[in-house]
Enzyme design. Structure first.
Site, PDB file in Angstrom:
ATOM      1  N   HIS A   1      46.716  42.357  38.561  1.00 46.36           N
ATOM      2  CA  HIS A   1      47.755  43.341  38.890  1.00 46.36           C
ATOM      3  C   HIS A   1      49.006  43.216  38.030  1.00 46.36           C
ATOM      4  O   HIS A   1      50.082  43.651  38.432  1.00 46.36           O
ATOM      5  CB  HIS A   1      48.161  43.235  40.378  1.00 46.36           C
TER       6      HIS A   1
ATOM      7  N   ASP B   1      44.003  47.279  33.404  1.00 48.54           N
ATOM      8  CA  ASP B   1      44.309  46.573  34.645  1.00 48.54           C
ATOM      9  C   ASP B   1      43.312  47.020  35.720  1.00 48.54           C
ATOM     10  O   ASP B   1      42.927  48.187  35.758  1.00 48.54           O
ATOM     11  CB  ASP B   1      45.731  46.917  35.095  1.00 48.54           C
TER      12      ASP B   1
ATOM     13  N   GLU C   1      38.283  49.520  51.084  1.00 49.42           N
ATOM     14  CA  GLU C   1      39.439  50.429  51.102  1.00 49.42           C
ATOM     15  C   GLU C   1      39.151  51.659  50.250  1.00 49.42           C
ATOM     16  O   GLU C   1      40.036  52.183  49.578  1.00 49.42           O
ATOM     17  CB  GLU C   1      40.708  49.733  50.585  1.00 49.42           C
TER      18      GLU C   1
ATOM     19  N   GLU D   1      44.149  54.616  54.357  1.00 50.91           N
ATOM     20  CA  GLU D   1      45.315  53.783  54.086  1.00 50.91           C
ATOM     21  C   GLU D   1      46.539  54.654  53.843  1.00 50.91           C
ATOM     22  O   GLU D   1      46.457  55.670  53.146  1.00 50.91           O
ATOM     23  CB  GLU D   1      45.035  52.887  52.867  1.00 50.91           C
TER      24      GLU D   1
ATOM     25  N   CYS E   1      48.984  54.185  51.952  1.00 51.25           N
ATOM     26  CA  CYS E   1      49.233  54.296  50.505  1.00 51.25           C
ATOM     27  C   CYS E   1      48.317  55.319  49.846  1.00 51.25           C
ATOM     28  O   CYS E   1      48.697  55.930  48.847  1.00 51.25           O
ATOM     29  CB  CYS E   1      49.027  52.942  49.821  1.00 51.25           C
TER      30      CYS E   1
ATOM     31  N   CYS F   1      52.096  46.727  50.779  1.00 52.56           N
ATOM     32  CA  CYS F   1      52.199  47.848  49.854  1.00 52.56           C
ATOM     33  C   CYS F   1      52.722  49.113  50.527  1.00 52.56           C
ATOM     34  O   CYS F   1      53.447  49.899  49.913  1.00 52.56           O
ATOM     35  CB  CYS F   1      50.845  48.117  49.207  1.00 52.56           C
ATOM     36  N   CYS F   2      52.305  49.348  51.782  1.00 46.86           N
ATOM     37  CA  CYS F   2      52.587  50.650  52.399  1.00 46.86           C
ATOM     38  C   CYS F   2      54.061  50.881  52.749  1.00 46.86           C
ATOM     39  O   CYS F   2      54.580  51.968  52.475  1.00 46.86           O
ATOM     40  CB  CYS F   2      51.705  50.850  53.637  1.00 46.86           C
TER      41      CYS F   2
END
Lengths: 673, 673
Positions: free
Chosen positions: B157, B209, B326, B342, B344, B418-419
């Site tokens: 990442h 990535d 996910e 999700e 995100c 993250c969210c």
């Protein structure tokens, strides 16, 4: 170290993977012997014996399992192969499979020699790898020598692997009377017994393994050796569930429910978490209840079985809906497309059900076993016996069957190879699930139907039957008495739930008299003073049928499945001539009012009875931008494509799916729009 | 190092998270400015500005994100907090949220000072942590100093986190003209540009990535700095997908499709794999296509959007069916109970759709954005603004809502966080999604409706409108021209698909003449020489409605959902007075022919219009052993419980679910049995 009772005289055909002890509180005894000599299961067992089991040693060598034991024997601390802490258990399960096969009277001398040679070689490997303490787990011996034993119980699988070794040793001893594996297993079990116990017992560990298995194994070891303390330790492990492990996370793999550690077994109201863990634990709990007669524990295992079956079991008998934690879904959460249905979970279900069948004598447990064997278990191995499925969906969508990584594929072995040797041991021990005698010796039960023989020592003397049937291709089962004592006894034949209202029976060509015959809760009992040569003809109804699910099963609302006898059917894309290969299956709408036909296809998939159905095919949605971009519509808009092309569907047994080219597949077919 | 153009004169209200450059091939320009001053979104944004964003620094401090930068600045190599390689991105996303909020003219001076102080402090932290080379990623600097940079691209990442930093820096520069974050971002981007390129380019790395994000960020950086080489590098990364990473495993997380590395973007026919990865990649690809005008790439992103929407999008706009990876399911695999959805991923869908809206000018992209914002995104944050959902099911079964670990719970922060900052940045930048001007300057588009102002520099001069509406509580939107040039221009108002046949409009109180008005593909265009004070009244149809899914969506066959305007509704157990709390929801069968009612509930859930429906409740299944043990039945047996108790259901907007006590919840309700 415990001496193995020398007085044990094994009967190579009596006593399978669960044999209640002499003081057990079981309704049925496992003293009956059965053979399978021809027909459906004989062929599947032939492939298991001639292909699957013989390939095992090579697969285990390739995967590094054997090397791990050599490394442990050499006290090496690097070079561990495979990487999983439960790596050893693959070998143990293969040994158990080999042991049951060795005990099968149908195994020829050459195969017998080959099996015995491998078992002997591997037993030596195990004995060499075992530490002086009795400890044996090559992952911790070779890969993690710095980690104290039994200090990583959540994921370490040390007791799990030990349990599989114990089961293999019991099988080997039970079928041959030989002790080389049992010696290793007893030393290991004694080490575990010295190491685990309640706080204050002076034993260093009071917790449980993150993966049950040791429980059922210890009870079996007690049964085989007469050492009741193994049952006591099993009972301790069963009872210790419910807060034994330290849990740091609350979701997915880490949550207490995943390990069945959220509640004591007696308090649980539904099966939950990792399906194999749950069912191995319940099998062990049922074994403990069988030996101790403890009513609360018995009530708990019966209740949890009923909950599992009524709300969390697929039509195939498969269990475990979730991919993410290999776990049970919530009640009625049974998606066809993402049915994880791990092969091992179906096998575990059979093992759990069988223990309840022995404990209670009720027929429904073997009813579920039959369904699970023919569908949820058997789908896990290819017809050729050399390729396996780990997870078993009931639906593969159009266009995805040939995409690598998108849909399960039959492969020769898995990196996590729990399923293949689990299938092998179930199939090699299968005859043990066919017949029992009641504990009082007055009745002989036939649980499953296969051509062969059934015999049991009843109170009035040895009773024996010859069984002839082409089941499940045909519904007639012919049983001929080949031995009997003088006194009357009952022959109990299981009538599957789908034939509960449509069976018929004759004794010596005539309807039995009313006082001779009774059907109760799935057992058809024929009681009389039998004579050699008496014949019973049982006819079960194999008319194909449409089946609906409980309306609470959201995933298959508005769908029907096709079944015939114990077989669940599926539609594979390549059998539908009017469809492009692998495409258009998801646009079929079946008409259940139009009835079903059957077609004998002796050349197809090893010989199957195909079922035909009337359907229509919706126009395919237009994927171009001119089509409606949003797939939801007002209820007032009506059905978008009410018409559609008529199609005659051909369905094949689900167990045989994915044995040809990869294509779309459905078990549940829409009946409405 | 690239100098930031000093001539840049930012307009703090023009240009949001995606601002096509001067030579872009976009149909629409992001030169319009909008404010939201009252009503639905004003309240949600007030909570975001007053609760969510201000809590960010504390949460980031608690989770260790800030400490990681301090450690990196001190060149420490131990003590890394949190554990994830993408840990830095939480701070970057918070910085972006703060930057957009700082650029909002409605933000008061005190809040502005507070935001600026934090941004300044964190920018200093980032600059201190940045290596001389420009590299910045605290996980590899502190936790894994021994690992060469960019050597663990599949899971590292590094470029993902860099992308979020770049987006934050662009937002800060775009809204304030300040360069302290942009300086860090440009040094990092230049380091990446020197490090990545095709084989033979002399740059050491030619791969991608494992988590896209850098692509869209680089295009935005090019737009902000005028350096087109960033767009070229973004294009390289987009094009390099399809075999760039080395893949060792073929299923789940490791399969190439998970990373969208199975095929080049141009060749993909369906969205697949990890949903956020897929949609960030497509957002970046759309940005590249917007700047380059490359037809094949444009065709690919339009095609993949259409595929996603037609086959893989939930009614809520949520995407990503699978828990295990996910990821997107297969087409039409949209289970309500295991909808991962999700938060995100819904946000990523909005970002992707918005880029296509700008590129093509088509209304349907903003139609999906509206649906996604009101439902799939907004459900991710509590009404109080301080608790979040990561995954968003459309169904929580009876009896499981209050079981820890079984059902998602709103929590203050996540270990994988993250969210929350993603929600913050979307809500703080929301006004930028409201209006655009066509690239030719002849039309002003209003994409979303909220009370406030809209303005854009059209070809004929500045055009501005005041917007007044109680949407989505009511369907009337009043627009008053507050500035206009002399020449005619078109006011384009988006008519949502659910009101396509039922809208009405007046201009200055009268129906517009036929040459003034046209509806095409979702845009209602009113073209005239506008005068200040002209008023437009648009009425959309907010009658509640039942919605059905495409019959290929197996999971909700035989069900209907309730919608009203852009809002998807759900039924929560605790609103149903005749049911035991949290029980019985799965036994409701709704009657779509009986119509729907509405009830204003100003005190409920921050003020909602509840919808009532007529239903019956099936008798609950008997869980005792007397009930049928097998939940499947022959089709000939009929419905097991055709009757049932009549019930009036109360439904509330889905975005507001799980804001009271935990209870069962359903979006899709059975209509048949």
């Amino acid at each position: 170290m415990t001496a193995v009772p020398s007085a044990h005289t094994p009967d190579p055909r009596a006593g399978g993977p669960a044999r209640p002890g002499p003081a057990a509180h079981a309704a049925l005894s496992a003293t009956a012997r059965a053979t399978v000599t021809a027909g459906f299961w004989a062929e599947r067992r032939r492939v298991n014996a001639e292909v699957s089991i013989p390939q095992g040693p090579e697969r285990l060598a390739e995967a590094g399992n054997l090397e791990n034991f050599r490394l442990a024997a050499a006290r090496a601390t690097e070079g561990f192969q495979g990487g999983y802490p439960f790596q050893d258990s693959d070998l143990h399960k293969w040994l158990e499979a080999a042991a049951w096969q060795l005990g099968d009277p149908g195994t020829d001398a050459d195969s017998r020699d080959e099996l015995a040679k491998h078992i002997s070689e591997f037993a030596e490997l195990l004995a060499g790898a075992q530490e002086d303490s009795g400890y044996l787990n090559t992952y911790y011996q070779v890969a993690k020598p710095e980690v104290p034993h039994f200090s990583e119980l959540r994921w370490g699988h040390e007791l799990y692997s030990a349990g599989h070794l114990i089961q293999a040793a019991v099988a080997h001893h039970r079928t041959t009377g030989r002790t080389e594996l049992l010696d290793v297993a007893v030393r290991l079990a004694d080490h575990i017994d010295e190491s685990f116990g309640p706080e204050g017992s002076g034993r260093p560990h009071d917790s449980i393994d993150g993966h049950p298995e040791i429980e059922t194994a210890l009870v079996e070891l007690a049964r085989e050796t007469g050492e009741s303390r193994y049952t006591e330790l099993a009972g301790y492990f069963v009872d210790r569930h419910g807060g034994a492990l330290s849990h740091h996370t609350q979701q997915g793999h880490g949550r207490p429910g995943y390990f069945q550690d959220h509640l004591p077994v007696r308090e649980a109201t539904a099966v939950t978490g990792h399906a194999v863990r749950q069912l191995y634990l319940l099998a062990g709990a049922a074994d403990v209840a069988t030996e101790t007669g403890e009513p609360e524990l018995r009530e708990a295992v019966e209740r949890l079985w009923a909950e599992m079956v009524a709300r969390q079991t697929y039509l195939t008998g498969g269990v475990g809906a979730h991919h993410s934690d290999e776990g049970f879904g919530h009640p009625y959460e049974l998606p066809a497309d993402r049915s994880y249905c791990e092969t091992c979970a179906a096998i575990a279900s059979v093992q759990f059900s069988w223990r309840l069948a022995l404990l209670t004598g009720e027929a429904r447990y073997s009813d579920l076993i039959e369904r699970t064997l023919y569908n949820g278990v058997l789908c896990g191995v290819s017809l050729s016996g050399d390729r396996y499925l780990y997870d078993n969906p009931l639906h593969v969508r159009d266009g995805y069957a040939d995409q690598e990584g998108e849909t399960p594929r039959r492969v020769p072995w898995f990196r996590c190879a729990c399923c293949p040797p689990n299938l092998m041991r179930l199939l090699s021990s299968l005859p043990h699930y066919l017949a029992t005698a009641s504990a009082d010796g007055g009745e002989l039960q036939v649980h499953q139907y296969a051509t062969g023989t059934v015999a049991a020592p009843l109170a009035g003397g040895e009773a024996a039957l010859r069984v002839e049937t082409d089941y499940p291709r045909q519904g007639r089962i012919a049983l001929t008495v080949t031995a009997t004592g003088q006194d009357p006894w009952a022959l109990a034949l299981r009538v599957p739930h789908w034939s509960a209202d449509t069976w018929s029976v004759t004794v010596n060509g005539a309807a039995p008299s009313a006082d001779e015959v009774a059907l109760a809760d799935g057992w058809l009992r024929l009681t009389r003073a039998w004579a050699e040569g008496d014949t019973v003809l049982l006819d079960l109804d194999l008319a194909p049928r449409f089946t609906l699910a409980d309306p609470r099963v959201d995933a298959v609302r508005g769908c029907a499945a096709i079944e015939r006898g114990p077989l669940v059917y599926c539609v594979e894309g390549l059998d539908q001539p009017r469809l492009a290969p692998g495409e258009g299956l998801d646009d079929l709408v079946v008409d259940p009012t139009a009835g079903l036909g059957t077609v004998e296809r002796p050349q197809l998939l090893g010989g199957v009875t195909a079922v035909t159905a009337t359907a229509r095919r919706r126009p395919r949605p237009d994927a171009t931008r001119a089509a409606p971009w949003w797939p939801y519509r007002p209820a007032t808009a009506g059905t978008p494509d009410p018409a559609g092309e008529p199609v005659t569907l051909t369905a094949v047994p689900y167990y045989a799916w994915a044995n040809r080219e990869n294509c779309a597949m459905r078990v549940w077919l829409p009946v409405g729009e």
